[in-house]
Structure formats: C-alpha cells, structure tokens
Design a protein around this motif. Structure first.
Motif, PDB file in Angstrom:
ATOM      1  N   LYS A 186       0.824  -1.220   0.000  1.00 24.60           N
ATOM      2  CA  LYS A 186       0.000   0.000   0.000  1.00 24.60           C
ATOM      3  C   LYS A 186       0.858   1.270   0.000  1.00 24.60           C
ATOM      4  N   GLY A 187       2.188   1.086  -0.050  1.00 19.86           N
ATOM      5  CA  GLY A 187       3.086   2.239  -0.164  1.00 19.86           C
ATOM      6  C   GLY A 187       3.186   3.095   1.071  1.00 19.86           C
ATOM      7  N   LEU A 188       3.144   2.472   2.250  1.00 19.67           N
ATOM      8  CA  LEU A 188       3.200   3.249   3.490  1.00 19.67           C
ATOM      9  C   LEU A 188       4.600   3.282   4.091  1.00 19.67           C
ATOM     10  N   GLU A 189       5.623   3.346   3.214  1.00 20.64           N
ATOM     11  CA  GLU A 189       6.982   3.497   3.717  1.00 20.64           C
ATOM     12  C   GLU A 189       7.140   4.889   4.301  1.00 20.64           C
ATOM     13  N   SER A 190       8.143   5.044   5.183  1.00 23.05           N
ATOM     14  CA  SER A 190       8.395   6.343   5.817  1.00 23.05           C
ATOM     15  C   SER A 190       9.884   6.520   6.010  1.00 23.05           C
ATOM     16  N   ASN A 191      10.404   7.686   5.694  1.00 22.54           N
ATOM     17  CA  ASN A 191      11.817   7.973   5.909  1.00 22.54           C
ATOM     18  C   ASN A 191      12.063   8.406   7.339  1.00 22.54           C
ATOM     19  N   GLY A 192      13.329   8.647   7.677  1.00 18.87           N
ATOM     20  CA  GLY A 192      13.681   9.069   9.026  1.00 18.87           C
ATOM     21  C   GLY A 192      13.052  10.403   9.385  1.00 18.87           C
ATOM     22  N   ASP A 193      12.764  10.612  10.662  1.00 19.04           N
ATOM     23  CA  ASP A 193      12.172  11.861  11.111  1.00 19.04           C
ATOM     24  C   ASP A 193      13.261  12.807  11.594  1.00 19.04           C
ATOM     25  N   ASN A 194      12.866  13.840  12.313  1.00 25.55           N
ATOM     26  CA  ASN A 194      13.838  14.823  12.781  1.00 25.55           C
ATOM     27  C   ASN A 194      14.838  14.232  13.765  1.00 25.55           C
ATOM     28  N   ASN A 195      14.472  13.107  14.379  1.00 24.96           N
ATOM     29  CA  ASN A 195      15.389  12.436  15.302  1.00 24.96           C
ATOM     30  C   ASN A 195      16.321  11.475  14.588  1.00 24.96           C
ATOM     31  N   ASN A 196      16.260  11.507  13.239  1.00 27.10           N
ATOM     32  CA  ASN A 196      17.147  10.684  12.428  1.00 27.10           C
ATOM     33  C   ASN A 196      16.938   9.196  12.706  1.00 27.10           C
ATOM     34  N   MET A 197      15.696   8.808  12.944  1.00 27.18           N
ATOM     35  CA  MET A 197      15.365   7.419  13.230  1.00 27.18           C
ATOM     36  C   MET A 197      14.502   6.886  12.093  1.00 27.18           C
TER      37      MET A 197
END
Length: 239
Positions: free
Chosen positions: A26-37
């Motif tokens: 379903k394309g629900l990938e997510s990149n790192g957030d502001n915490n670099n996680m």
C-alpha cells in the motif's frame, strides 16, 4: 512472567510478516524523522531447514540490509543506496581530464566515503533458552569488515562503561545462521511481553499483535522504529 511457546512465535511471525507485506504493497513506507530514526517495515518470513533442531525447519523474521553513514562514532539513519556513493558517467569523463595527483585525491575521497557506510542486518529469532523473541543484528562496512562491540555501543549512544548498556547489547553466534551477531539481551523480555499483553484489549490479541507491540518497543534501542501510522495500519491488518 510471560513466556512464548515456539509454535506461538511461529504463528506470530507468519501473521506479522503477512501484515508487513500488505503495508508495503500500500506504499506506506516512511523515511527518518527529525530524530534521524528511520522506520523498518520490509520484514519478511525466513525459513531454514535445521536437521539439528528436532528434525524441523526454523522460521524467523528478517529485514533486508539497511545502509547508513557512520562518522566519528555517530550514526546517520538515512536511506542510502550504493548508487549514491559511486560516480556517474559524466563524472568519470571529467576524471579523465584530471592530472594523476587530483585523481588520486578524488579516489581516496570516494574510498573514505564508502568506508563510512555501514550495513545493518536485523532479524528476530526465537530463544529456546528464554522462550521469548530476541532481536539479532550485524553491522558491517562496505568492505565487509564488521564493527566492534565498542563501535556499535558508541553508534547507539550507549556508554561502554555502563554495566546496563554493556549487558543489554551482547554478542554471540546467531542461533539459526551460525554467524557472529549482536543481540538485545532478552533478560527483561518476558516482563515486557507481560506488560504489553495486559495493555492489549481483547480485540487486539490476534496473532501477530503481541510481536508487533514488542517490535515497536525494541527497535528504538538500535535507532530504528515503526511509525505510529504504520503501527495502526499493521494492527488493523492483524485484527
């Protein structure tokens, strides 16, 4: 204390790996957030024949290798590909026009950049000793050399002098693959599973839910995560 039988672990892995496959489709990938996680969602079921394990195959949850940059003991959790650290055809043409000294300097720069990349290989196996899931991981540079335990602790921002941290991240042979690996020590996992199960409502105790809750709790220990949106979707697929 909450123990998990091997058959229960296998059922949890099969259900959760299927839910992750649905999430990815379903394309629900997510990149790192502001915490670099960065988030890890490309989990899949692996099955290995093990003649020494009661004549049966063993399954575990496996994630494809992830690349991140390791500089001066800090870990940058971004999405890197091998193509990001190689030269393009246009750059190669420009290199031909450079003198030998400049070429040597650039080649060393590219080499150093390659050496700063670290590949993380993470999976979840069942512990026959502790009767709980255990997270194993390997960390190696592009040239194949592995990070030492001190480097791993430093990258994860643990203090080597801290007894709790030193015991928390241990090293042993992978129980299925037979490869030297780091792992998060499971001494407190049984208690954690008990607390997580108490927190799950009756409608959320379907196969895969307990392992999902545990995974979302332990991934931040190695600087990864499952986002709240991804967690909600996975839980919906499981129930």
């Amino acid at each position: 204390m909450r123990k998990m039988k091997k058959c229960e672990f296998d059922q949890e892995v099969r259900a959760l790996s299927s839910a992750f496959a649905t999430l990815v489709s379903k394309g629900l990938e997510s990149n790192g957030d502001n915490n670099n996680m960065a988030s890890l969602i490309f989990w899949r079921l692996e099955e290995v024949d093990d003649p020494h394990y009661r004549g049966r195959s063993r399954i575990f949850l496996s994630h494809p290798p992830c690349l991140c940059r390791y500089d001066d003991g800090s870990m940058e959790r971004s999405d890197f590909n091998i193509s990001d650290i190689t030269t393009t055809a246009e750059e190669e043409e420009n290199l031909i026009e450079l003198d030998e000294a400049s070429l040597s300097h650039i080649s060393q720069s590219v080499l150093n950049d390659n050496m700063s990349m670290v590949e993380w290989i993470v999976n979840v196996c069942y512990s026959d000793v502790w009767s709980v899931p255990v997270m194993y991981f390997r960390c190696q540079r592009i040239d194949g050399t592995t990070l030492t335990r001190s480097e791993v602790l430093h990258a994860l921002q643990y203090s080597e002098s801290s007894g709790d941290s030193w015991d928390f991240v241990s090293e042993e042979e992978h129980p299925i693959l037979g490869i030297p690996s780091f792992f998060l020590h499971p001494c407190q996992t049984s208690l954690l599973l008990n607390l997580l199960e108490d927190g799950l409502g009756d409608g959320k105790c379907a196969p895969g839910c307990l392992l999902l809750s545990w995974l979302s709790m332990v991934l931040p220990a190695i600087q990864y995560r499952i986002t709240s949106e991804q967690f909600a979707c996975l839980q919906e697929y499981l129930t």
